[in-house]
Scaffold this active site. Structure first.
Site, mmCIF file in Angstrom:
data_model
loop_
_atom_site.group_PDB
_atom_site.id
_atom_site.type_symbol
_atom_site.label_atom_id
_atom_site.label_comp_id
_atom_site.label_asym_id
_atom_site.label_seq_id
_atom_site.Cartn_x
_atom_site.Cartn_y
_atom_site.Cartn_z
ATOM 1 C CD GLU A 195 64.051 -48.836 -41.007
ATOM 2 O OE1 GLU A 195 63.018 -49.621 -42.110
ATOM 3 O OE2 GLU A 195 64.527 -49.503 -39.434
ATOM 4 C CD GLU A 264 61.571 -47.077 -36.693
ATOM 5 O OE1 GLU A 264 61.191 -48.442 -36.613
ATOM 6 O OE2 GLU A 264 61.707 -46.198 -37.300
HETATM 7 C C1 GAL Z 1 60.897 -49.578 -39.494
HETATM 8 C C2 GAL Z 1 59.989 -48.281 -39.872
HETATM 9 C C3 GAL Z 1 58.636 -47.631 -39.133
HETATM 10 C C4 GAL Z 1 58.056 -49.125 -39.237
HETATM 11 C C5 GAL Z 1 58.441 -49.651 -38.196
HETATM 12 C C6 GAL Z 1 57.717 -50.785 -38.379
HETATM 13 O O1 GAL Z 1 61.661 -50.516 -40.693
HETATM 14 O O2 GAL Z 1 61.480 -46.866 -39.363
HETATM 15 O O3 GAL Z 1 58.861 -46.544 -39.344
HETATM 16 O O4 GAL Z 1 57.662 -48.932 -40.015
HETATM 17 O O5 GAL Z 1 59.677 -50.253 -38.990
HETATM 18 O O6 GAL Z 1 56.670 -51.074 -37.476
#
Ligand code: GAL
Length: 830
Positions: A195, A264
């Site tokens: 990110e 994610e």
């Molecule tokens: C994203 C990040 C993850 C985790 C998630 C929230 O932005 O890439 O590593 O932090 O948010 O759980």
């Protein structure tokens, strides 16, 4: 002596050897190449060995469970319909000191990848090595921060050398073990950075150069599988930018030849001390996934599929709890979270049945208005369809290709043949499980644990004795290198009639960057406070002579997110620390001589460890309760059976816990969430982490996971360090299991229930076939029902570990409900 060599003979002997050698060589090449997996892609799909795929993946972070748990977690992911497991690589645990490495136990990355491989699943390796992940310092080892001249996550040679060194090490390790897809291994995708696109702006031109450097460095490692960069909408070719978020249906990669991938999909959210527990409804997770594939997605990863536990001091934040349950499809302990796990499993099966049309097909859409539409995928004369209703509140009746469909608000129906709905994201037929905590039933285990205690020796620090001194207030992270949560700041101040401050009553004012602070004056505790960055102000009475001020600062997980997060400080850095006297007279103590001491004596002597060189005397005299800075010790027998074990730390304050020398993590049981509004949870409408909360007025975390592999069959030891004061008499060990199982299924399908760990269904609390109302825990009869349904369910289920009932009049009797679609709702006790 001379040796006569007969050439022919030698040739005869060599020939079979040569053949053997050639065949060995061939099998060697074959092992490495015949099973090689080719990974490529185009704008529509990720392509594995020439096959265009829909891939479903889930995050399981290896250090958040134990190596003993991995096979079961991965198996459950496979049964849940996943093709791949995604994990970050955690730099700080692997290189705790510069060029000293650790890949033991639950840090054994290679063993984890091989566990996934043995289950026949792929691996997505997100090397980072910055990972965010609510992990201490975003996964960076804190020694990185101490290197003179370093600037982290930007175009800085010192940092880039360290990042490249670690990334190369990991790539070499997996290559050596033949774990990359072209070598026949399971790794099909690799990620660099994480990110960065969200923060790149803050680093200006240097940020752009760094991002480009990351891409070049990664590509030069020649892993033979695609590299991804998540949330990086200017990712340079050939890197693929991917999406992270609660919804990614409208995401478009920055290159028409990159496939649409979602790294994610947040299945819930993490928790912080003092906050309520977030939940994301199964219907909404399923909706987001179905929408993503409806809109041309090819790979989707659940973050998290199993969240697990932040053992030791690994949780980030600050303030992230020890539990990283995340409301994921597998709960913190590895149990199926139902209905989420099962509802998604059914979704996966429906999507997989359309794999071909989704990744080859022509796409057309029909818009019915009011947020309702059909998406039709057609390939080689076959079609598959989605009907979506993105409306927050209004259900829809849709006429599509001559048939009527009921599509509830905020849902997607899947019709693999464009005729029959096999799945709708809002219609949950999977069992709902309500978990129960069962008291430890080990043989001879007393109902209450017997405790011994020992005070942390703080006399020296209360008297100002440290290990070194400075004329300033230093950054806690710089001083401790994060070797402990604790740093003592100590100074003394002489008050006499010439002092800048006067009066009997004064205020001690401390400005700190967090995360918790305890103040002592002349050996007495005067105040405690916590927060991210705060001002502690407390009235104090000073003597007209030398006064000792001792401040104990504690961190609660280092920051892990945001531009320059690595530069955040902790503790009383720069202060000011002041005394305020009458008439606002002020005395600034910030540039006094400050003494420092890192950590606790008990930590240094490893009081919690079975291998400590020191011998400790524990008091069994009257139990000392509600006193700060106290160590507690007890012994217990492991609960029988195989179900997950937890320790209930109700009654305790804040501290850390160890079982047989292994850290369970930090606890902060007396930090309760606000008791205001937890609200009703409606899956409809955009989800965010402020929706669907539980635990109002409750500790953010009361139960702490004790993995079975930490336990032994004889006597086990639990040690607690209590910082603020607590009462251990309520502490108990428990096992986690399904307490109540419910299901609510429409006629034409089967209702399935099961308990866990070989336990049987002992009782049916509710069963109604007709139009029952309510949800698990509050079912009620509707206006009509079949009289014989209850006994039919009882007969089918009681005494069984699981049962399956076809929901039909034939099995359950006539309901007299007329022409409606009937349902069977059941609530059973395990
Ligand atoms: C994203 C990040 C993850 C985790 C998630 C929230 O932005 O890439 O590593 O932090 O948010 O759980």
């Amino acid at each position: 002596m001379s040796i006569i060599v007969n050439q022919d003979k030698v040739m005869k002997m060599v020939a079979p050897l040569k053949a053997l050698f050639l065949s060995l060589l061939f099998s060697f090449i074959c092992i490495s190449l015949c099973s090689a997996t080719d990974v490529s892609y185009d704008g529509r799909a990720i392509i594995i060995n020439g096959e265009r795929r829909v891939l479903l993946s889930g995050s399981i972070h290896y250090p958040r469970s134990t190596a003993e748990m991995w096979p079961d977690l991965v198996q459950k992911a496979k049964e849940g319909g996943l093709d791949a497991i995604e994990t970050y690589v955690f730099w700080d645990i692997h290189e705790p000191r510069r060029r000293e490495y650790n890949f033991e136990e639950n840090h054994d990355l290679i063993r984890f990848i091989k566990t996934v491989q043995q289950a026949g699943l792929y691996v997505i390796l997100r090397i980072g090595p910055y990972v965010c992940a609510e992990w201490n310092y975003g996964g960076f080892p804190v020694w990185l921060h101490q290197i003179p001249g370093i600037q982290i996550r930007t175009d800085n040679q010192i940092y880039k050398d360290e990042m490249q060194n670690f990334t190369t090490l990991i790539v070499n390790m997996v290559r050596q073990e033949k774990l990359l897809a072209p070598q026949g291994g399971p790794i099909i995708l690799t990620q660099i950075e994480n990110e960065y696109g969200n923060v790149q702006w803050a680093y200006g031109e240097a940020g752009k150069r760094y991002m480009q450097w990351c891409a070049n460095m990664a590509v030069a490692l020649d892993v033979g599988v695609p590299w991804i960069m998540c949330q990086q909408n200017d990712a340079p070719q050939p890197l693929i930018n991917t999406c992270n978020g609660f919804y990614c249906d409208s995401f478009k990669p920055n290159n028409p030849n990159s496939p649409k991938m979602w790294t994610e999909n947040w299945t819930g959210w993490f928790n912080k001390w003092g906050q309520k527990n977030p939940h994301r409804p199964a219907e909404d997770v399923a909706y987001a996934v179905a929408r993503f594939f409806q809109e041309g997605g090819t790979l989707q990863n659940y973050y998290m599929y199993h969240g697990g536990t932040n053992f030791g001091r690994t949780s980030g934040g600050p303030y992230v709890t020890t539990s990283y349950d995340y409301d994921a499809p597998l709960d913190e302990y590895g149990n199926l979270r139902q209905p989420k796990w099962g509802h998604l499993k059914q979704l996966h099966a429906a999507l997989k049945s359309m794999e071909k049309v989704l990744t080859h097909g022509d796409v057309t859409t029909t818009d019915f208005g009011s947020g309702t539409k059909a998406t039709i995928y057609t390939a080689d004369g076959t079609s598959g369809c989605f009907l979506s209703n993105t409306n927050n509140w209004n259900d829809a009746n849709v006429t599509f290709q001559g048939n009527e469909y009921f599509v509830p608000a905020w849902s997607v129906s899947i019709l693999p043949d464009c005729k029959q709905e096999v799945y709708n994201t809002a219609k949950v037929s999977t069992q709902t499980s309500i978990m129960a905590m069962i008291p430890n039933k080990a043989e001879d285990e007393p109902a209450q644990l017997n405790w011994a205690w020992r005070g942390e020796k703080i006399k020296d620090t209360l008297n100002g004795k440290g290990s070194y001194a400075a004329q300033q207030l230093l950054d806690q992270i710089k001083v401790t290198g994060d070797s402990s949560d604790y740093l003592w700041y100590m100074t003394n101040v002489k008050i006499n009639k010439n002092s800048a401050v006067w009066g009997k009553q004064m205020t001690l004012r401390v400005n700190t960057t967090g995360h918790a602070l305890r103040a002592f004056v002349n050996g007495k505790h005067v105040a405690s406070q916590h927060g991210y960055s705060f001002l502690l102000e407390v009235p104090v009475t000073l003597k007209r002579q030398t006064n000792q001020i001792t401040l104990l600062s504690a961190t609660v997980g280092l920051g892990n997110y945001g531009a320059f997060f690595d530069l955040q400080t902790a503790g009383i850095v720069g202060g000011p620390v002041q005394l305020i006297g009458e008439g606002n007279t002020t005395m600034d103590l910030s540039s006094n001589k400050w003494s420092y001491k890192i950590g606790l004596n008990g930590e240094q002597q490893q009081l919690y460890s079975e291998n400590s060189r020191h011998v400790f005397k524990w008091s069994t005299d009257e139990l000392r309760i509600n006193r700060m800075m106290t160590w507690y010790k007890t012994t217990f027998k492991a609960p029988l059976g195989e179900e997950a074990v937890v320790v209930d730390l109700q009654g305790m304050g804040k501290g850390q816990a160890w079982v047989n020398g292994q850290s369970l993590g930090r606890y902060w049981t007396n930090f309760t969430a606000p008791d205001d509004w937890c609200g009703k949870c409606d899956y409809r409408g955009q989800y965010d982490e402020r929706k669907c909360l539980t635990g109002c007025g409750q500790p953010s975390q009361r139960w702490y996971h004790v993995p079975r592999s930490f336990l032994r069959s004889g006597i086990n030891t639990l040690i607690l360090f209590e910082e603020v004061g607590g009462n251990p008499t309520q502490v108990t060990f428990q096992t986690v299991t399904v307490g109540t199982a419910c299901a609510n299924v429409y006629e034409g399908s089967a209702l399935e229930l099961s308990c866990q760990g070989g336990r049987t269904i002992s009782q049916i609390q509710f069963a109604s076939y007709g139009n029952p109302q309510g949800t698990c825990g509050s079912f009620q009869k509707g206006t009509c029902e079949a009289n014989t349904a209850f006994s039919a369910v009882q007969k089918a289920c009681v005494g069984k570990t699981s049962c399956s009932i076809n929901v039909s009049e034939d099995v359950l009797g006539s309901s007299g409900c007329g022409n409606i679609t009937k349902r069977l709702a059941v609530q059973a006790t395990c």
